[in-house]
Design a protein around this motif. Structure first.
Motif, PDB file in Angstrom:
ATOM      1  N   ASN A 230       0.834  -1.206   0.000  1.00 14.59           N
ATOM      2  CA  ASN A 230       0.000   0.000   0.000  1.00 14.59           C
ATOM      3  C   ASN A 230       0.867   1.254   0.000  1.00 14.59           C
ATOM      4  O   ASN A 230       0.576   2.233  -0.711  1.00 14.59           O
ATOM      5  CB  ASN A 230      -0.919  -0.008   1.220  1.00 14.59           C
ATOM      6  CG  ASN A 230      -1.791   1.230   1.311  1.00 14.59           C
ATOM      7  OD1 ASN A 230      -2.615   1.490   0.439  1.00 14.59           O
ATOM      8  ND2 ASN A 230      -1.595   2.010   2.365  1.00 14.59           N
ATOM      9  N   THR A 231       1.954   1.239   0.772  1.00 14.89           N
ATOM     10  CA  THR A 231       2.868   2.383   0.817  1.00 14.89           C
ATOM     11  C   THR A 231       3.516   2.606  -0.542  1.00 14.89           C
ATOM     12  O   THR A 231       3.582   3.737  -1.041  1.00 14.89           O
ATOM     13  CB  THR A 231       3.953   2.142   1.878  1.00 14.89           C
ATOM     14  OG1 THR A 231       3.343   2.041   3.165  1.00 14.89           O
ATOM     15  CG2 THR A 231       4.961   3.270   1.907  1.00 14.89           C
ATOM     16  N   ILE A 232       3.993   1.533  -1.164  1.00 18.00           N
ATOM     17  CA  ILE A 232       4.650   1.633  -2.470  1.00 18.00           C
ATOM     18  C   ILE A 232       3.666   2.108  -3.534  1.00 18.00           C
ATOM     19  O   ILE A 232       3.988   2.963  -4.364  1.00 18.00           O
ATOM     20  CB  ILE A 232       5.274   0.277  -2.857  1.00 18.00           C
ATOM     21  CG1 ILE A 232       6.428  -0.043  -1.897  1.00 18.00           C
ATOM     22  CG2 ILE A 232       5.775   0.279  -4.298  1.00 18.00           C
ATOM     23  CD1 ILE A 232       6.974  -1.443  -2.033  1.00 18.00           C
TER      24      ILE A 232
ATOM     25  N   SER B 282       8.040  15.585  -2.789  1.00 16.25           N
ATOM     26  CA  SER B 282       9.268  16.027  -2.137  1.00 16.25           C
ATOM     27  C   SER B 282       9.200  15.645  -0.670  1.00 16.25           C
ATOM     28  O   SER B 282       8.118  15.439  -0.108  1.00 16.25           O
ATOM     29  CB  SER B 282       9.440  17.539  -2.284  1.00 16.25           C
ATOM     30  OG  SER B 282       8.390  18.224  -1.638  1.00 16.25           O
ATOM     31  N   TYR B 283      10.364  15.544  -0.045  1.00 16.38           N
ATOM     32  CA  TYR B 283      10.401  15.242   1.381  1.00 16.38           C
ATOM     33  C   TYR B 283      11.734  15.698   1.973  1.00 16.38           C
ATOM     34  O   TYR B 283      12.729  15.827   1.272  1.00 16.38           O
ATOM     35  CB  TYR B 283      10.179  13.745   1.649  1.00 16.38           C
ATOM     36  CG  TYR B 283      11.227  12.826   1.046  1.00 16.38           C
ATOM     37  CD1 TYR B 283      12.357  12.459   1.772  1.00 16.38           C
ATOM     38  CD2 TYR B 283      11.083  12.322  -0.244  1.00 16.38           C
ATOM     39  CE1 TYR B 283      13.316  11.614   1.223  1.00 16.38           C
ATOM     40  CE2 TYR B 283      12.026  11.477  -0.786  1.00 16.38           C
ATOM     41  CZ  TYR B 283      13.142  11.124  -0.047  1.00 16.38           C
ATOM     42  OH  TYR B 283      14.088  10.296  -0.590  1.00 16.38           O
TER      43      TYR B 283
ATOM     44  N   ASP C 178       3.230   5.574   8.842  1.00 16.10           N
ATOM     45  CA  ASP C 178       2.122   6.387   9.334  1.00 16.10           C
ATOM     46  C   ASP C 178       0.795   5.699   9.011  1.00 16.10           C
ATOM     47  O   ASP C 178       0.499   5.418   7.850  1.00 16.10           O
ATOM     48  CB  ASP C 178       2.196   7.764   8.665  1.00 16.10           C
ATOM     49  CG  ASP C 178       1.134   8.738   9.175  1.00 16.10           C
ATOM     50  OD1 ASP C 178       0.110   8.292   9.728  1.00 16.10           O
ATOM     51  OD2 ASP C 178       1.334   9.951   9.000  1.00 16.10           O
ATOM     52  N   LYS C 179       0.005   5.423  10.040  1.00 16.77           N
ATOM     53  CA  LYS C 179      -1.267   4.734   9.832  1.00 16.77           C
ATOM     54  C   LYS C 179      -2.240   5.564   8.993  1.00 16.77           C
ATOM     55  O   LYS C 179      -3.056   5.003   8.251  1.00 16.77           O
ATOM     56  CB  LYS C 179      -1.919   4.414  11.176  1.00 16.77           C
ATOM     57  CG  LYS C 179      -1.260   3.293  11.954  1.00 16.77           C
ATOM     58  CD  LYS C 179      -2.078   2.976  13.193  1.00 16.77           C
ATOM     59  CE  LYS C 179      -1.512   1.788  13.929  1.00 16.77           C
ATOM     60  NZ  LYS C 179      -2.338   1.449  15.115  1.00 16.77           N
TER      61      LYS C 179
ATOM     62  N   MET D  91       2.502   6.625   4.573  1.00 15.17           N
ATOM     63  CA  MET D  91       3.878   6.931   4.202  1.00 15.17           C
ATOM     64  C   MET D  91       4.836   6.623   5.354  1.00 15.17           C
ATOM     65  O   MET D  91       4.463   6.721   6.524  1.00 15.17           O
ATOM     66  CB  MET D  91       4.007   8.399   3.823  1.00 15.17           C
ATOM     67  CG  MET D  91       3.332   8.786   2.512  1.00 15.17           C
ATOM     68  SD  MET D  91       4.160   8.086   1.053  1.00 15.17           S
ATOM     69  CE  MET D  91       3.023   6.736   0.688  1.00 15.17           C
ATOM     70  N   PRO D  92       6.081   6.271   5.048  1.00 18.43           N
ATOM     71  CA  PRO D  92       7.049   5.987   6.114  1.00 18.43           C
ATOM     72  C   PRO D  92       7.429   7.245   6.898  1.00 18.43           C
ATOM     73  O   PRO D  92       7.630   8.302   6.316  1.00 18.43           O
ATOM     74  CB  PRO D  92       8.274   5.451   5.358  1.00 18.43           C
ATOM     75  CG  PRO D  92       7.757   5.045   4.020  1.00 18.43           C
ATOM     76  CD  PRO D  92       6.623   5.966   3.722  1.00 18.43           C
TER      77      PRO D  92
END
Length: 207
Positions: free
Chosen positions: A31-33, A43-44, A180-181, A185-186
């Protein structure tokens, strides 16, 4: 006879529950990917902490990363690394063909092959690296207790990327993913490893 049937039933249930847990953990990572792939650009900001192999000093770097999806479903990117004074130390710019390493202090640059760049240091590169190991089924993924990172409720996944014995010494690599629930995202990725195949003696790696 009834006892044997009961034991078999428990064994079957254990296999089924283990399979369901594995699928659930795979689904969180997938799901994250998938969410990341939806964005044409993102961006991060990130902080990398790496324990140096030989001195055990903790090296801290701050990065500002911008990614844009190219037509070939690849990413173009710019990653700016800041020094301890929050000023640009160097930038890595990938234009789809070459990686341009820019040092602003002396206005110099070098052109490199993208294969020389450690993509695992980037968010999409690290997630891809973990997913590829899991798909080979030589790696295992387990879900630890949920936790809080920077006041954000997060899933905690532990990926056993590599674990073996070499010359009677255990060599391993574990990746801890805190996701992050709410956003999927991580928030944090921690990689812990132990090698006897790098340098002399035992090398412990923390990132």
């Amino acid at each position: 006879m009834a006892r044997k049937k009961l034991i078999k039933l428990f064994i079957c249930m254990a296999f089924i529950l283990n399979g369901l847990n594995t699928n659930a953990q795979d689904a969180i990572l997938q799901n994250t990917i998938d969410k990341l792939k939806i964005y044409k650009n993102f961006s991060y900001q990130s902080v990398d902490k790496v324990k140096e192999y030989f001195t055990n000093d903790m090296i801290t770097e701050q990065h500002s990363s911008i990614f844009q999806k190219a037509p070939e479903d690849d990413y173009l990117f710019k990653i700016e690394t800041l020094n301890e004074n929050d000023k640009s130390a160097y930038s890595d710019l990938y234009n789809g063909q070459n990686l341009i390493h820019i040092i602003p202090d002396d206005s110099t640059y070098t052109i490199q092959n993208i294969r020389d760049f450690n993509m695992q240091r980037t968010l999409p590169g690290c997630l891809k690296w973990i997913q590829e190991r899991i798909e080979k089924r030589s790696s295992k993924i387990v879900k630890a207790s949920d936790t809080t990172i920077n006041a954000i409720d997060s899933y905690h996944l532990i990926v056993n990327v590599y674990d073996t014995i070499i010359n009677k010494e255990r060599n391993y690599t574990y990746a801890h993913l805190f996701i992050d629930k709410l956003s999927g995202m991580p928030d944090c990725i921690i990689i812990i490893a132990r090698y006897t195949t790098f340098g002399d003696g035992i090398s412990n790696y923390y990132s």
